[in-house]
Design an enzyme around this catalytic site. Structure first.
Site, PDB file in Angstrom:
ATOM      1  N   CYS A  49       0.841  -1.215   0.000  1.00  0.00           N
ATOM      2  CA  CYS A  49       0.000   0.000   0.000  1.00  0.00           C
ATOM      3  C   CYS A  49       0.869   1.255   0.000  1.00  0.00           C
ATOM      4  O   CYS A  49       1.792   1.378   0.805  1.00  0.00           O
ATOM      5  CB  CYS A  49      -0.908  -0.017   1.235  1.00  0.00           C
ATOM      6  SG  CYS A  49      -1.758   1.541   1.510  1.00  0.00           S
ATOM      7  N   CYS A  52       0.310   3.180   3.631  1.00  0.00           N
ATOM      8  CA  CYS A  52       0.603   2.613   4.957  1.00  0.00           C
ATOM      9  C   CYS A  52       1.888   3.224   5.535  1.00  0.00           C
ATOM     10  O   CYS A  52       2.802   3.618   4.789  1.00  0.00           O
ATOM     11  CB  CYS A  52       0.763   1.092   4.861  1.00  0.00           C
ATOM     12  SG  CYS A  52      -0.796   0.187   4.957  1.00  0.00           S
ATOM     13  N   HIS A 113      -4.612   0.035   7.819  1.00  0.00           N
ATOM     14  CA  HIS A 113      -5.062  -0.144   6.440  1.00  0.00           C
ATOM     15  C   HIS A 113      -6.510  -0.641   6.385  1.00  0.00           C
ATOM     16  O   HIS A 113      -7.221  -0.398   5.407  1.00  0.00           O
ATOM     17  CB  HIS A 113      -4.126  -1.160   5.767  1.00  0.00           C
ATOM     18  CG  HIS A 113      -4.366  -1.380   4.319  1.00  0.00           C
ATOM     19  ND1 HIS A 113      -3.928  -0.503   3.352  1.00  0.00           N
ATOM     20  CD2 HIS A 113      -5.018  -2.385   3.654  1.00  0.00           C
ATOM     21  CE1 HIS A 113      -4.276  -0.957   2.159  1.00  0.00           C
ATOM     22  NE2 HIS A 113      -4.940  -2.096   2.315  1.00  0.00           N
ATOM     23  N   ASN A 153     -13.355   9.989  -1.369  1.00  0.00           N
ATOM     24  CA  ASN A 153     -13.948   8.956  -2.223  1.00  0.00           C
ATOM     25  C   ASN A 153     -13.746   7.655  -1.485  1.00  0.00           C
ATOM     26  O   ASN A 153     -12.609   7.317  -1.156  1.00  0.00           O
ATOM     27  CB  ASN A 153     -13.199   8.829  -3.557  1.00  0.00           C
ATOM     28  CG  ASN A 153     -13.483   9.982  -4.477  1.00  0.00           C
ATOM     29  OD1 ASN A 153     -14.588  10.507  -4.492  1.00  0.00           O
ATOM     30  ND2 ASN A 153     -12.491  10.359  -5.249  1.00  0.00           N
ATOM     31  N   SER A 161      -8.858   4.858  -5.297  1.00  0.00           N
ATOM     32  CA  SER A 161      -7.735   4.089  -5.827  1.00  0.00           C
ATOM     33  C   SER A 161      -7.094   3.174  -4.788  1.00  0.00           C
ATOM     34  O   SER A 161      -6.250   2.363  -5.123  1.00  0.00           O
ATOM     35  CB  SER A 161      -6.683   5.051  -6.378  1.00  0.00           C
ATOM     36  OG  SER A 161      -6.218   5.909  -5.349  1.00  0.00           O
ATOM     37  N   HIS A 164      -6.962   2.089   1.827  1.00  0.00           N
ATOM     38  CA  HIS A 164      -6.426   2.695   3.057  1.00  0.00           C
ATOM     39  C   HIS A 164      -7.247   3.963   3.352  1.00  0.00           C
ATOM     40  O   HIS A 164      -7.423   4.796   2.466  1.00  0.00           O
ATOM     41  CB  HIS A 164      -4.947   3.058   2.876  1.00  0.00           C
ATOM     42  CG  HIS A 164      -4.272   3.362   4.170  1.00  0.00           C
ATOM     43  ND1 HIS A 164      -3.338   2.532   4.749  1.00  0.00           N
ATOM     44  CD2 HIS A 164      -4.436   4.385   5.035  1.00  0.00           C
ATOM     45  CE1 HIS A 164      -2.942   3.041   5.893  1.00  0.00           C
ATOM     46  NE2 HIS A 164      -3.598   4.180   6.084  1.00  0.00           N
ATOM     47  N   HIS A 166      -8.506   7.375   3.696  1.00  0.00           N
ATOM     48  CA  HIS A 166      -7.878   8.657   3.378  1.00  0.00           C
ATOM     49  C   HIS A 166      -8.877   9.578   2.684  1.00  0.00           C
ATOM     50  O   HIS A 166      -9.921   9.127   2.204  1.00  0.00           O
ATOM     51  CB  HIS A 166      -6.674   8.456   2.444  1.00  0.00           C
ATOM     52  CG  HIS A 166      -7.052   8.000   1.067  1.00  0.00           C
ATOM     53  ND1 HIS A 166      -7.374   6.697   0.777  1.00  0.00           N
ATOM     54  CD2 HIS A 166      -7.185   8.675  -0.100  1.00  0.00           C
ATOM     55  CE1 HIS A 166      -7.667   6.581  -0.503  1.00  0.00           C
ATOM     56  NE2 HIS A 166      -7.576   7.775  -1.069  1.00  0.00           N
ATOM     57  N   GLN A 168      -8.877  13.624   0.362  1.00  0.00           N
ATOM     58  CA  GLN A 168      -8.030  14.581  -0.341  1.00  0.00           C
ATOM     59  C   GLN A 168      -8.464  15.996   0.009  1.00  0.00           C
ATOM     60  O   GLN A 168      -9.609  16.227   0.414  1.00  0.00           O
ATOM     61  CB  GLN A 168      -8.141  14.379  -1.844  1.00  0.00           C
ATOM     62  CG  GLN A 168      -7.662  13.009  -2.313  1.00  0.00           C
ATOM     63  CD  GLN A 168      -7.524  12.967  -3.820  1.00  0.00           C
ATOM     64  OE1 GLN A 168      -6.919  13.849  -4.429  1.00  0.00           O
ATOM     65  NE2 GLN A 168      -8.078  11.937  -4.431  1.00  0.00           N
ATOM     66  N   HIS A 281     -18.475  21.607   2.602  1.00  0.00           N
ATOM     67  CA  HIS A 281     -18.747  22.847   1.888  1.00  0.00           C
ATOM     68  C   HIS A 281     -18.522  23.991   2.864  1.00  0.00           C
ATOM     69  O   HIS A 281     -19.371  24.265   3.728  1.00  0.00           O
ATOM     70  CB  HIS A 281     -20.176  22.859   1.355  1.00  0.00           C
ATOM     71  CG  HIS A 281     -20.536  21.599   0.609  1.00  0.00           C
ATOM     72  ND1 HIS A 281     -19.929  21.255  -0.586  1.00  0.00           N
ATOM     73  CD2 HIS A 281     -21.382  20.599   0.900  1.00  0.00           C
ATOM     74  CE1 HIS A 281     -20.427  20.099  -0.997  1.00  0.00           C
ATOM     75  NE2 HIS A 281     -21.298  19.683  -0.113  1.00  0.00           N
ATOM     76  N   HIS A 296     -21.453  22.973   5.809  1.00  0.00           N
ATOM     77  CA  HIS A 296     -22.234  21.732   5.736  1.00  0.00           C
ATOM     78  C   HIS A 296     -21.414  20.686   4.988  1.00  0.00           C
ATOM     79  O   HIS A 296     -20.462  21.023   4.274  1.00  0.00           O
ATOM     80  CB  HIS A 296     -23.599  21.948   5.079  1.00  0.00           C
ATOM     81  CG  HIS A 296     -23.565  22.607   3.725  1.00  0.00           C
ATOM     82  ND1 HIS A 296     -23.167  23.913   3.528  1.00  0.00           N
ATOM     83  CD2 HIS A 296     -23.900  22.139   2.487  1.00  0.00           C
ATOM     84  CE1 HIS A 296     -23.272  24.226   2.249  1.00  0.00           C
ATOM     85  NE2 HIS A 296     -23.700  23.167   1.589  1.00  0.00           N
ATOM     86  N   LYS A 311     -27.360   2.969  -8.131  1.00  0.00           N
ATOM     87  CA  LYS A 311     -28.088   3.909  -8.988  1.00  0.00           C
ATOM     88  C   LYS A 311     -27.146   4.366 -10.101  1.00  0.00           C
ATOM     89  O   LYS A 311     -25.968   4.625  -9.836  1.00  0.00           O
ATOM     90  CB  LYS A 311     -28.505   5.122  -8.161  1.00  0.00           C
ATOM     91  CG  LYS A 311     -29.107   6.272  -8.958  1.00  0.00           C
ATOM     92  CD  LYS A 311     -29.271   7.497  -8.053  1.00  0.00           C
ATOM     93  CE  LYS A 311     -29.702   8.727  -8.846  1.00  0.00           C
ATOM     94  NZ  LYS A 311     -31.112   8.701  -9.237  1.00  0.00           N
TER      95      LYS A 311
HETATM   96  P1  H2U Z   1      -8.182   8.574  -4.324  1.00  0.00           P
HETATM   97  O1  H2U Z   1      -8.177   7.196  -3.796  1.00  0.00           O
HETATM   98  O2  H2U Z   1      -9.417   9.373  -3.906  1.00  0.00           O
HETATM   99  O3  H2U Z   1      -7.948   8.595  -5.790  1.00  0.00           O
HETATM  100  O4  H2U Z   1      -6.945   9.352  -3.656  1.00  0.00           O
HETATM  101  C1  H2U Z   1      -5.668   8.863  -3.649  1.00  0.00           C
HETATM  102  C2  H2U Z   1      -4.723   9.987  -4.013  1.00  0.00           C
HETATM  103  O5  H2U Z   1      -3.438   9.648  -3.551  1.00  0.00           O
HETATM  104  C3  H2U Z   1      -4.641  10.225  -5.509  1.00  0.00           C
HETATM  105  O6  H2U Z   1      -4.984  11.559  -5.793  1.00  0.00           O
HETATM  106  C4  H2U Z   1      -2.485  10.075  -4.482  1.00  0.00           C
HETATM  107  C5  H2U Z   1      -3.158   9.968  -5.837  1.00  0.00           C
HETATM  108  O7  H2U Z   1      -2.633  10.909  -6.729  1.00  0.00           O
HETATM  109  N1  H2U Z   1      -1.278   9.254  -4.352  1.00  0.00           N
HETATM  110  C6  H2U Z   1      -0.065   9.855  -4.076  1.00  0.00           C
HETATM  111  O8  H2U Z   1       0.002  11.077  -3.973  1.00  0.00           O
HETATM  112  N2  H2U Z   1       1.040   9.074  -3.939  1.00  0.00           N
HETATM  113  C7  H2U Z   1       1.048   7.726  -4.066  1.00  0.00           C
HETATM  114  O9  H2U Z   1       2.065   7.089  -3.918  1.00  0.00           O
HETATM  115  C8  H2U Z   1      -0.197   7.001  -4.373  1.00  0.00           C
HETATM  116  C9  H2U Z   1      -1.438   7.811  -4.501  1.00  0.00           C
END
Ligand code: H2U
Length: 350
Positions: A49, A52, A113, A153, A161, A164, A166, A168, A281, A296, A311
């Site tokens: 990961c 991690c 994780h 997300n 993606s 773990h 997290h 943004q 927001h 909110h 959906k």
């Molecule tokens: P998402 O799972 O919402 O896509 O967010 C993961 C973010 O983590 C994604 O924007 C970043 C990706 O660019 N990332 C890093 O900055 N470094 C990494 O080694 C893996 C993922």
């Protein structure tokens, strides 16, 4: 307020748009796509990961052995700070393009994780709330930042993606489109009535009760009257506060409680790790006061019927107007009835 029992439209004053509500339509059969359910258990540490503690990220940087939350600059940012690029505006009277600048951060909620907000104790969620507030304050105080967006997300279904836990944080030199519409909606109401739109909505929702999911001393979780997604919710502070850094210590602790209760209810609804996109927001940090803005959060989960039937926003919704089958009142009732003890912890001692 007595609502029409048949098909009707509901107005969203925040975004100045309508949603078509068609009660009873969920009875139609479904022979379409069925998603795969997320794995029930993950390892507490995954050597592969990128997020991690102690692991090497995709660009070669190494994460520290962090013990609670951990924030870093996104290695693949969607925007970069303005100083590193020349501002260009291209416009021919119809087509317009503009250079934008910004900063992108990634915030890990926990070194574990295998956790999600639904599985984290409120004391640990409180540290996430503090990190959201700290990131918002630091980025929002920059002269080259006009808006800070905290968003999460969760789940493969939402394009996340990495499992773990997290979120943004994207800080931009401009106020993005949806925030501009939220600003206009709240300003319109303030100019017409002298009071804040979401405060007036909250008073009506508390008096009615049909769309309330849960509440505590400082926060109310409800299904918005104009919700588009089947189990969409909004988290509203009882006090008119404009941003995350403005929350008191008690409000932060109470927010951790509200987040925990909402996320557990979501997971229990279909006994799955509930996917969603959520976002805070907050008032733009463009220097204007925006006295009508109330902080909110919105949760937009895609699931409709079960852990594997979602959906789709397609067809009429893409070409004409947002539409929902389950009424917001039915969704709120289902979430209210969903237990506050996580199904995966049922066997654990209380
Ligand atoms: P998402 O799972 O919402 O896509 O967010 C993961 C973010 O983590 C994604 O924007 C970043 C990706 O660019 N990332 C890093 O900055 N470094 C990494 O080694 C893996 C993922």
């Amino acid at each position: 307020m007595s609502l029409p029992t048949g098909a009707h439209r509901r107005y969203n004053p925040l975004l100045d748009e309508w949603v078509l509500c068609s009660p009873g339509r969920l009875r139609r059969p479904w022979q379409g796509q069925v998603e795969s359910a997320p794995p029930e258990s993950l390892p507490s540490y995954d050597p592969a990961c990128y997020l991690c503690p102690g692991n090497t990220r995709a660009n070669g940087a190494r994460n520290p052995a962090y013990a609670s939350t951990f924030a870093f600059d996104n290695d693949f940012p969607a925007l970069v700070p303005g100083a590193s690029q020349a501002a260009v505006e291209a416009a021919d009277g119809v087509l317009v393009a503009r250079t934008v600048s910004g900063l992108c951060r990634v915030l890990c909620f926990s070194p574990r994780h295998d956790l999600t907000l639904a599985l984290m104790p409120p004391a640990e969620i409180r540290l996430v709330v503090d990190a959201w507030a700290d990131e918002s304050a630091r980025l929002g105080s920059r002269d080259d930042v006009a808006h800070v967006q905290v968003f999460e997300n969760k789940g493969e279904m939402m394009g996340c993606s990495n499992p773990h836990p997290h979120c943004q944080v994207w800080a931009t030199g401009h106020v993005p489109s949806l925030a501009t519409r939220r600003l206009a909606g709240q300003r319109r109401h303030f100019e017409a009535t002298g009071s804040d739109l979401l405060g007036d909505c909250l008073a009506r929702e508390l008096a009615d009760g049909a769309r309330i999911v849960c509440a505590n001393e400082h926060w109310v979780v409800l299904v918005p009257f104009w919700a588009v997604w089947p189990f969409e919710t909004m988290i509203l502070p009882r006090r008119k506060v404009a941003d995350l850094p403005g929350l008191s210590a008690e409000e932060r602790a109470a927010l951790a409680d509200a987040l925990s209760r909402l996320n557990v209810r979501y997971d229990n609804l279909f006994r799955t790790s509930f996917p969603y996109s959520m976002g805070w927001h907050a008032r733009p940090t463009d220097g204007a006061e925006h006295p009508y803005w109330r902080l909110h959060a919105s949760y937009y989960p895609p699931l409709l019927r079960s852990a594997t039937v979602r959906k789709f926003v397609v067809g009429y919704e893409l070409t004409a107007e947002a539409q929902r089958d389950l009424t917001p009142e039915e969704a709120a009732e289902r979430l209210r009835e969903s237990p506050e003890r996580h199904y995966r912890l049922e066997a654990a001692p209380r």
